[in-house]
Design a protein around this motif. Structure first.
Motif, PDB file in Angstrom:
ATOM      1  N   HIS A   1       0.841  -1.200   0.000  1.00 11.74           N
ATOM      2  CA  HIS A   1       0.000   0.000   0.000  1.00 11.74           C
ATOM      3  C   HIS A   1       0.877   1.252   0.000  1.00 11.74           C
ATOM      4  N   SER A   2       1.881   1.223  -0.848  1.00 15.61           N
ATOM      5  CA  SER A   2       2.879   2.286  -0.845  1.00 15.61           C
ATOM      6  C   SER A   2       2.321   3.643  -1.248  1.00 15.61           C
ATOM      7  N   LEU A   3       1.396   3.663  -2.207  1.00 12.34           N
ATOM      8  CA  LEU A   3       0.856   4.952  -2.653  1.00 12.34           C
ATOM      9  C   LEU A   3       0.077   5.631  -1.531  1.00 12.34           C
ATOM     10  N   ALA A   4      -0.756   4.873  -0.825  1.00 12.54           N
ATOM     11  CA  ALA A   4      -1.513   5.439   0.291  1.00 12.54           C
ATOM     12  C   ALA A   4      -0.574   5.956   1.378  1.00 12.54           C
ATOM     13  N   PHE A   5       0.469   5.190   1.677  1.00 13.99           N
ATOM     14  CA  PHE A   5       1.438   5.618   2.690  1.00 13.99           C
ATOM     15  C   PHE A   5       2.110   6.916   2.253  1.00 13.99           C
ATOM     16  N   TYR A   6       2.499   6.989   0.987  1.00 11.08           N
ATOM     17  CA  TYR A   6       3.187   8.180   0.494  1.00 11.08           C
ATOM     18  C   TYR A   6       2.299   9.417   0.627  1.00 11.08           C
ATOM     19  N   LEU A   7       1.038   9.291   0.277  1.00 13.47           N
ATOM     20  CA  LEU A   7       0.150  10.442   0.295  1.00 13.47           C
ATOM     21  C   LEU A   7      -0.211  10.886   1.715  1.00 13.47           C
ATOM     22  N   LEU A   8      -0.209   9.949   2.671  1.00 12.32           N
ATOM     23  CA  LEU A   8      -0.668  10.268   4.019  1.00 12.32           C
ATOM     24  C   LEU A   8       0.446  10.603   4.999  1.00 12.32           C
TER      25      LEU A   8
END
Length: 339
Positions: free
Chosen positions: A237-244
């Motif tokens: 879930h790298s994209l979610a982690f990056y955005l948050l």
């Protein structure tokens, strides 16, 4: 950083090649991606501390920290290329690819809009997500290219900006290419050259791995990961982690600054002295920093500068002040001192 496909997959049953979609995720790759994400969070937290004056303001953008940041970005981009091959080596799976690409583009657009509002003088117009979106599309041209072609091409893309640059590429319309003579002022700038070269290295490695049925050796690492295997869901879930993660970290430091704010005068004195001592002696820096602080106060620029809220006109004024104070400090050093 963000994997391109929903599944990073290997070849078919043991002993015979098959579709990369037949074997399921590889925890080792997800763990590597998660480690890169955590390293990125450490770097961004350090940047946040500098932005609010708890550590030297340029700490995260100089010395070993900038090398650390480049290594983090490169690790994400290498895994983007590698995952692109694992997902599409036998044929492009358009639906999951386009869904993921749309998510990345939306994330990149959100980063641009937020930073344009929060830090308009240094907003992110071609950061890591923008590079991943570009690399995802451009990388499709190389998924069927032999590894011994994409490997040297990747090295060439990495090397080119170190041997060639031109002011023609300085305007923002072209600076994202990466062959500029003057780098733009941005909080996150990851141009095509040299960073797409790292993606090509990942593509070459993935192509070599799939073509020679080497993924089974990578899978053998999974049972040996031990506690590290618990990081695998984070890598998925790298994209979610990056955005948050950055809004959360930035918010935490912001709240801390409301409760126990750093002394801006002390922060300025520390940052100015550290920067000055890189090229001058202690006496010169004491005169220069004192002159600069006094002049910024008299021009009502100090608070805006320390809060990172100066516009281009104010930036020019700050530059004029520092140039004048540097000249005066230099002239004072040549005057004979009274006994």
């Amino acid at each position: 950083m963000a994997e391109i496909a929903r599944n990073a997959r290997s070849g078919g049953p043991e002993g015979r090649p098959g579709s990369p979609a037949e074997r399921g995720r590889i925890d080792t790759i997800d763990v590597l991606r998660a480690i890169a994400l955590l390293a990125m969070a450490i770097y961004h937290f350090t940047w946040d501390l500098g932005n609010f004056g708890y550590v030297p303001r340029d700490m995260a953008t100089s010395g070993g920290w900038i090398v650390f940041a480049r290594c983090i970005a490169s690790s994400f981009l290498f895994l983007v290329g590698f995952s692109l091959i694992l997902a599409h080596a036998r044929g492009i799976r358009w639906r999951p690819f386009l869904v993921r690409l749309a998510q990345i583009v939306a994330g990149a657009a959100a980063i641009t809009l937020v930073t344009l509002f929060v830090t308009p003088d240094s907003f992110v117009f071609f950061g890591i997500l923008h590079q991943i979106a570009f690399a995802s599309l451009a990388g499709l041209l190389f998924v069927r290219v032999p590894w011994f072609v994409s490997l040297p091409l990747g090295v060439a893309v990495i090397a080119l900006p170190f041997v060639y640059s031109s002011a023609i590429f300085d305007p923002r319309a072209f600076v994202w290419i990466g062959l500029h003579a003057t780098a733009p002022f941005s909080n996150d700038f990851v141009p095509v050259f040299p960073f797409f070269g790292v993606v090509l290295l990942g593509i070459a490695t993935g192509r070599l791995t799939v073509d020679h049925d080497l993924l089974r050796f990578v899978r053998r690492i999974d049972p040996k990961l031990g506690p590290l295997r618990r990081l695998a869901p984070l890598g998925r879930h790298s994209l979610a982690f990056y955005l948050l993660h950055q809004p959360l970290l930035f918010g935490l430091v912001f709240l801390a600054a409301q409760v126990a704010p750093p002394d801006p005068a002390l922060s300025f004195a520390r940052d100015c002295r550290q920067t000055c001592l890189a090229t001058q002696d202690e006496a010169f820096c004491a005169r220069y920093c004192a002159c600069t602080k006094t002049s910024l106060d008299e021009s009502d620029l100090f608070t805006a500068l320390m809060q990172g809220q100066i516009d281009e006109t104010q930036r020019q004024s700050v530059r004029q002040i520092t140039e004048r104070c540097s000249f005066e400090a230099f002239m004072d050093s040549d005057r004979p001192q009274s006994p």
